[in-house]
Design a protein around this motif. Structure first.
Motif, PDB file in Angstrom:
ATOM      1  N   VAL A   1      -9.766  -1.800  -0.769  1.00  0.00           N
ATOM      2  CA  VAL A   1      -8.331  -1.867  -0.456  1.00  0.00           C
ATOM      3  C   VAL A   1      -7.586  -2.602  -1.567  1.00  0.00           C
ATOM      4  O   VAL A   1      -6.503  -2.173  -1.990  1.00  0.00           O
ATOM      5  N   ARG A   2      -8.161  -3.686  -2.058  1.00  0.00           N
ATOM      6  CA  ARG A   2      -7.483  -4.509  -3.062  1.00  0.00           C
ATOM      7  C   ARG A   2      -7.400  -3.818  -4.419  1.00  0.00           C
ATOM      8  O   ARG A   2      -6.370  -3.903  -5.101  1.00  0.00           O
ATOM      9  N   GLN A   3      -8.451  -3.121  -4.823  1.00  0.00           N
ATOM     10  CA  GLN A   3      -8.498  -2.585  -6.173  1.00  0.00           C
ATOM     11  C   GLN A   3      -8.147  -1.101  -6.265  1.00  0.00           C
ATOM     12  O   GLN A   3      -7.772  -0.636  -7.349  1.00  0.00           O
TER      13      GLN A   3
ATOM     14  N   LEU B   1      -4.350  -0.682  -2.791  1.00  0.00           N
ATOM     15  CA  LEU B   1      -3.142  -1.493  -2.981  1.00  0.00           C
ATOM     16  C   LEU B   1      -2.345  -1.122  -4.228  1.00  0.00           C
ATOM     17  O   LEU B   1      -1.108  -1.046  -4.160  1.00  0.00           O
ATOM     18  N   PRO B   2      -2.981  -0.881  -5.382  1.00  0.00           N
ATOM     19  CA  PRO B   2      -2.167  -0.466  -6.547  1.00  0.00           C
ATOM     20  C   PRO B   2      -1.382   0.810  -6.304  1.00  0.00           C
ATOM     21  O   PRO B   2      -0.260   0.954  -6.803  1.00  0.00           O
TER      22      PRO B   2
ATOM     23  N   ALA C   1     -12.809  -4.547   1.813  1.00  0.00           N
ATOM     24  CA  ALA C   1     -11.710  -5.388   1.343  1.00  0.00           C
ATOM     25  C   ALA C   1     -11.470  -5.201  -0.153  1.00  0.00           C
ATOM     26  O   ALA C   1     -10.316  -5.171  -0.613  1.00  0.00           O
ATOM     27  N   ARG C   2     -12.529  -5.047  -0.918  1.00  0.00           N
ATOM     28  CA  ARG C   2     -12.384  -4.849  -2.362  1.00  0.00           C
ATOM     29  C   ARG C   2     -11.814  -3.471  -2.665  1.00  0.00           C
ATOM     30  O   ARG C   2     -11.002  -3.325  -3.589  1.00  0.00           O
TER      31      ARG C   2
ATOM     32  N   LEU D   1       1.744  -0.140  -3.945  1.00  0.00           N
ATOM     33  CA  LEU D   1       2.764  -1.103  -4.366  1.00  0.00           C
ATOM     34  C   LEU D   1       4.159  -0.487  -4.498  1.00  0.00           C
ATOM     35  O   LEU D   1       5.140  -1.074  -4.022  1.00  0.00           O
TER      36      LEU D   1
END
Length: 290
Positions: free
Chosen positions: A205-207, A210-211, A202-203, A214
């Motif tokens: 994907v988030r860090q 995902l950037p 999850a981290r 966007l």
């Protein structure tokens, strides 16, 4: 010899023909564009100022803007488009993430099917949902067969939620396509390093993911928003009662009520909204490199 060389006539240098101005080459496509698109659009705008009584007047705009049917159709169009866009963004991101980074048999075939899906007409998806969740569809048939009930519980397809489901189902690949292109450019070494340092999925994907996603999310979401605002076939084929969008209002006024000035007014409003959102989509796509 020198005098003979001087006396020899010089060869004439051929004069180059006059270059055709660049604006001449632009005339044929501009003429076709004006005849096929701009002229009919101009007729729609002109008709919106031509009441049935004759003359020129903006009374049709006042009548349409002051009607409850227009305000309801505008609100329905906006919330369906925004809701569908959000649903497509969430579902498209998850599916693209799985296809791009979770190895499974047939992954490449699924990615290619996304491109094929983009060519499907919207009413085909709606018909498929009707076969599954319609009043006489498979889901209700299985329910009545298992319980002996007179009718099944699945009736949402003829409600606004059914339209929302159909639009999310149809337009999600329009978000997945730019996302898959963006994910293909991510260096897998970054993911491996982050994983080796103890970062949870999850981290990562988030860090990390995902950037990079966007810009593609913004471009795909803008396109879906424009398409949902103008969607007509899905709303028509679901037969949703009480669901009147701006395109459906144009159809109703022009075909059912023969109110052509009012239909043209609604069409002009729909065009202005669509052009504004399309301009936003082009800006976002240019920045995203899509």
């Amino acid at each position: 010899m020198a005098s003979a060389a001087v006396a020899a006539p010089a060869k004439a240098v051929p004069r180059a023909g006059r270059a055709i101005p660049s604006w001449v080459w632009a005339l044929p496509p501009v003429a076709v564009l004006g005849l096929v698109f701009l002229y009919p659009l101009g007729l729609v705008v002109r008709q919106s100022f031509r009441p049935d009584t004759g003359g020129t007047s903006a009374a049709a705009y006042g009548d349409v803007f002051g009607s409850a049917a227009f305000r309801e159709a505008l609100g329905t169009t906006v919330w369906l488009a925004v809701g569908s866009t959000i649903g497509c963004l969430v579902l498209g991101f998850v599916l693209a993430l799985v296809i791009a980074f979770v190895p499974f048999p047939g992954g490449r075939a699924v990615a290619r099917f996304v491109d094929v899906f983009l060519s499907f007409p919207s009413f085909l998806i709606t018909l498929a949902l009707l076969f599954v969740y319609g009043t006489a569809g498979m889901a209700n048939g299985l329910w009545t067969g298992a319980t002996g009930a007179a009718e099944g519980p699945f009736r949402f397809l003829t409600t606004p939620w059914g339209v929302l489901l159909a639009e999310i189902t149809y337009f999600t690949p329009f978000v997945m396509r730019p996302l898959l292109a963006a994910f293909s450019g991510i260096d897998t070494a970054q993911l491996e390093v982050a994983s080796s340092l103890g970062a949870r999925p999850a981290r990562i994907v988030r860090q990390v993911v995902l950037p990079e996603a966007l810009p593609a999310l913004a471009a795909g979401g803008s396109l879906v928003l424009v398409l949902c605002l103008n969607e007509f076939g899905i709303v028509l084929f679901t037969g949703a009662k009480g669901v009147t969008t701006l395109p459906m209002l144009v159809y109703g006024k022009a075909i059912l009520e023969s109110d052509y000035p009012g239909a043209c007014v609604v069409a002009v409003v729909n065009i202005l909204i669509s052009v504004g959102l399309y301009g936003l989509y082009r800006v976002v796509s240019r920045r995203a490199g899509a």
